[in-house]
Design a protein around this motif. Sequence first.
Motif: not given
Length: 128
Positions: A23-44
């Motif tokens: 386990q490594m230290p967290k870089l952030s506690n939140k992220k922005l994604c396209a869906d709740s699982e972050c399973s879809h790419p948001i950009l190329i």
Amino acid sequence: MAFRLFLSLSVMLFLTACKAGKQMPKLSNKKLCADSECSHPILIARALQDYYPGDCRFIPIQQGQIVYVYAMLKDRGNLFWAGSVQNTYYGEQEARIGHFPSSVVEETHALMPATTEVKTTNWDFYCN
């Protein structure tokens, strides 16, 4: 007796060295994604320069590579995105998702809006 002790210590050291990850230290506690699982790419994006990571949370990127971005970190980690490099760089290895500085890539195609705020988990920063 001394040989048994030596053998036991050798096995313990070997097993400790062969752990699957950490386990490594967290870089952030939140992220922005396209869906709740972050399973879809948001950009190329396309890499503007080579990037050699400092630890296993990050992925190496070579100039000109295509990167599929799945998440943008927020708050204290807002300079980092999470994505997967696509190209022949990995050879026979499967591409993996990792973090990289957003400044080393340029967006080429928007795919989905990153409007879903998701809490990061320990798995977001787990190293194999």
